[in-house]
Write a protein that holds these residues in place. Structure first.
Motif, PDB file in Angstrom:
ATOM      1  N   ALA A  57     -29.046  -6.158 -49.693  1.00  0.00           N
ATOM      2  CA  ALA A  57     -28.024  -6.630 -50.626  1.00  0.00           C
ATOM      3  C   ALA A  57     -28.369  -6.330 -52.080  1.00  0.00           C
ATOM      4  O   ALA A  57     -27.478  -6.057 -52.891  1.00  0.00           O
ATOM      5  CB  ALA A  57     -27.808  -8.134 -50.444  1.00  0.00           C
ATOM      6  N   PHE A  58     -29.655  -6.369 -52.436  1.00  0.00           N
ATOM      7  CA  PHE A  58     -30.044  -6.103 -53.822  1.00  0.00           C
ATOM      8  C   PHE A  58     -29.657  -4.682 -54.212  1.00  0.00           C
ATOM      9  O   PHE A  58     -29.085  -4.446 -55.287  1.00  0.00           O
ATOM     10  CB  PHE A  58     -31.558  -6.303 -54.006  1.00  0.00           C
ATOM     11  N   ALA A  59     -29.986  -3.728 -53.339  1.00  0.00           N
ATOM     12  CA  ALA A  59     -29.653  -2.329 -53.621  1.00  0.00           C
ATOM     13  C   ALA A  59     -28.141  -2.110 -53.619  1.00  0.00           C
ATOM     14  O   ALA A  59     -27.604  -1.399 -54.479  1.00  0.00           O
ATOM     15  CB  ALA A  59     -30.328  -1.422 -52.587  1.00  0.00           C
ATOM     16  N   LEU A  60     -27.431  -2.715 -52.662  1.00  0.00           N
ATOM     17  CA  LEU A  60     -25.977  -2.528 -52.589  1.00  0.00           C
ATOM     18  C   LEU A  60     -25.273  -3.120 -53.815  1.00  0.00           C
ATOM     19  O   LEU A  60     -24.315  -2.536 -54.319  1.00  0.00           O
ATOM     20  CB  LEU A  60     -25.425  -3.184 -51.327  1.00  0.00           C
ATOM     21  N   ALA A  61     -25.747  -4.268 -54.295  1.00  0.00           N
ATOM     22  CA  ALA A  61     -25.128  -4.887 -55.470  1.00  0.00           C
ATOM     23  C   ALA A  61     -25.204  -3.953 -56.676  1.00  0.00           C
ATOM     24  O   ALA A  61     -24.245  -3.845 -57.448  1.00  0.00           O
ATOM     25  CB  ALA A  61     -25.800  -6.219 -55.777  1.00  0.00           C
ATOM     26  N   LEU A  62     -26.335  -3.269 -56.828  1.00  0.00           N
ATOM     27  CA  LEU A  62     -26.510  -2.363 -57.963  1.00  0.00           C
ATOM     28  C   LEU A  62     -25.821  -1.018 -57.732  1.00  0.00           C
ATOM     29  O   LEU A  62     -25.229  -0.451 -58.648  1.00  0.00           O
ATOM     30  CB  LEU A  62     -28.002  -2.143 -58.223  1.00  0.00           C
ATOM     31  N   LEU A  63     -25.895  -0.523 -56.495  1.00  0.00           N
ATOM     32  CA  LEU A  63     -25.330   0.784 -56.192  1.00  0.00           C
ATOM     33  C   LEU A  63     -23.807   0.737 -56.139  1.00  0.00           C
ATOM     34  O   LEU A  63     -23.117   1.589 -56.717  1.00  0.00           O
ATOM     35  CB  LEU A  63     -25.879   1.291 -54.856  1.00  0.00           C
ATOM     36  N   THR A 123     -30.157 -11.060 -46.942  1.00  0.00           N
ATOM     37  CA  THR A 123     -30.256 -10.862 -48.394  1.00  0.00           C
ATOM     38  C   THR A 123     -28.851 -10.958 -48.985  1.00  0.00           C
ATOM     39  O   THR A 123     -27.884 -10.441 -48.416  1.00  0.00           O
ATOM     40  CB  THR A 123     -30.889  -9.504 -48.741  1.00  0.00           C
ATOM     41  N   THR A 124     -28.761 -11.617 -50.115  1.00  0.00           N
ATOM     42  CA  THR A 124     -27.483 -11.823 -50.810  1.00  0.00           C
ATOM     43  C   THR A 124     -27.718 -11.563 -52.282  1.00  0.00           C
ATOM     44  O   THR A 124     -28.701 -12.066 -52.847  1.00  0.00           O
ATOM     45  CB  THR A 124     -26.979 -13.272 -50.623  1.00  0.00           C
ATOM     46  N   ALA A 125     -26.840 -10.789 -52.935  1.00  0.00           N
ATOM     47  CA  ALA A 125     -27.072 -10.458 -54.343  1.00  0.00           C
ATOM     48  C   ALA A 125     -25.771 -10.151 -55.055  1.00  0.00           C
ATOM     49  O   ALA A 125     -24.757  -9.802 -54.432  1.00  0.00           O
ATOM     50  CB  ALA A 125     -28.018  -9.257 -54.454  1.00  0.00           C
ATOM     51  N   ALA A 126     -25.808 -10.281 -56.374  1.00  0.00           N
ATOM     52  CA  ALA A 126     -24.667  -9.939 -57.232  1.00  0.00           C
ATOM     53  C   ALA A 126     -25.202  -9.215 -58.459  1.00  0.00           C
ATOM     54  O   ALA A 126     -26.267  -9.563 -58.979  1.00  0.00           O
ATOM     55  CB  ALA A 126     -23.895 -11.184 -57.648  1.00  0.00           C
TER      56      ALA A 126
END
Length: 354
Positions: free
Chosen positions: A135-141, A163-166
């Motif tokens: 999720a960290f990479a997907l939030a940024l990408l 994993t969860t991210a914004a």
């Protein structure tokens, strides 16, 4: 994992992952973000092998943190609030920079040790090319909040996690970093996504507020420099007629202590000519004339100016200017004296032409 896909069936997700790893077939029910990430990861990573995680040394990490001091200083209190709110629930809260480098991790000691064991620790890069789908990479990408549950992680090492991210956007509109949560997969909840989204927005709002404050301080410093460069008395009044700013010339010519006049009504120390006093009630006032200021009972003759400060139709205040009569007379004499007349005697030479 999309919020509508709950409740989570971890075994079904695992079967979709196994199908892709074995046959390169993507299940239509798979989260589109995860499906696209798997397709990118397949040629580059072995899903069954532990990933090779690049990690910064302490000195380089310290330089990165120093460069992102504002982000870290703003995010840390919010991370502590999240930790206090979720204490004992087995969540690790992480802050990453725009390159997916982990800057900070916060949580209960047990969960922090567990996530550090699988690579979520300061200085480690969690980009998709190193860790696989997360999720960290997907939030940024993808520049969108993301949640990756269990076997949605491309690398098998992370199948036990969610994993969860914004993303956190900077003032230029570009991703400055990301804030997220890592927890055991069985703790996956759609509410976690809303929680990290709210934290990211709160960080962005605080960064914007601090930038606005710095800009206001700069504008005030520039305004004061301009006031000091003006060789006449300048008093800035608010809409209620209180003195909110003055220059050093004003304190010298009027003989007033700034601490005794700032924030107080102008009329406590200074009385204007009647026409100027009336103009204070005019939202479009623009007046210049010769007159006298009565400062603590003593008259000062000179040239007065009163100019309204407005925003649209709203009156914000006034700028009052004053020059002593002798200063005006000296200026006029200097200008008139500069217009000297030339005569033939002023032309040098003794030739026949002269």
């Amino acid at each position: 994992m999309q919020p509508w896909a709950y409740p989570v069936d971890l075994s079904k997700i695992r079967a979709r992952w196994q199908q892709f790893v074995t046959d390169r077939r993507l299940d239509p029910a798979l989260d589109p973000l995860v499906a696209a990430s798997w397709a990118r990861c397949f040629p580059r990573l072995n899903p069954l092998a532990p990933p090779a995680l690049p990690c910064l040394d302490e000195q380089t990490l310290e330089r990165v943190r120093l460069a992102l001091f504002d982000l870290i200083a703003t995010a840390r209190p919010l991370m502590e609030d999240l930790h206090q709110f979720t204490e004992g629930s087995g969540l690790a809260i992480a802050l990453l920079d725009g390159a997916a480098c982990v800057l900070d991790v916060l949580g209960d000691p047990g969960i922090v040790r567990a996530v550090e064991a699988v690579g979520l620790r300061p200085g480690v890069y969690w980009g998709e090319g190193h860790v696989g789908t997360n999720a960290f990479a997907l939030a940024l990408l993808e520049r969108t909040p993301a949640q990756v549950v269990g076997a949605e992680h491309f690398v098998a090492l992370y199948h036990a996690w969610v994993t969860t991210a914004a993303p956190i956007y900077g003032l230029d509109g570009q991703p400055l970093g990301a804030i997220g949560i890592m927890a055991p997969a069985e703790r996956a909840q759609p509410d976690t996504l809303g929680m990290v989204m709210a934290a990211a927005r709160a960080i962005e709002n605080q960064l914007q507020a601090e930038a606005n404050l710095r800009e206001n301080h700069q504008l005030l410093a520039e305004l004061q420099a301009i006031l000091e460069a003006i060789d006449q008395v300048v008093l800035v009044l608010n809409a209620q007629g209180h003195v909110i700013r003055l220059n050093r010339t004003a304190t010298r010519v009027l003989g007033l202590d700034p601490s005794g006049i700032l924030g107080r009504p102008l009329t406590d120390h200074i009385r204007l000519p009647p026409s100027f006093q009336e103009a204070l009630s005019d939202p479009q006032a623009h007046r210049e004339a010769e007159g006298a200021l009565i400062v603590d009972g003593a008259p000062l003759e000179g040239w007065l100016g009163l100019h309204a400060v407005t925003e649209g139709r709203r009156r914000l205040g006034f700028v009052l200017t004053f020059r002593r009569s002798e200063q005006v007379h000296r200026m006029v004499a200097r200008l008139v004296g500069a217009q000297a007349m030339m005569t033939l005697a002023d032309i040098p030479g003794r030739s026949r032409a002269i």
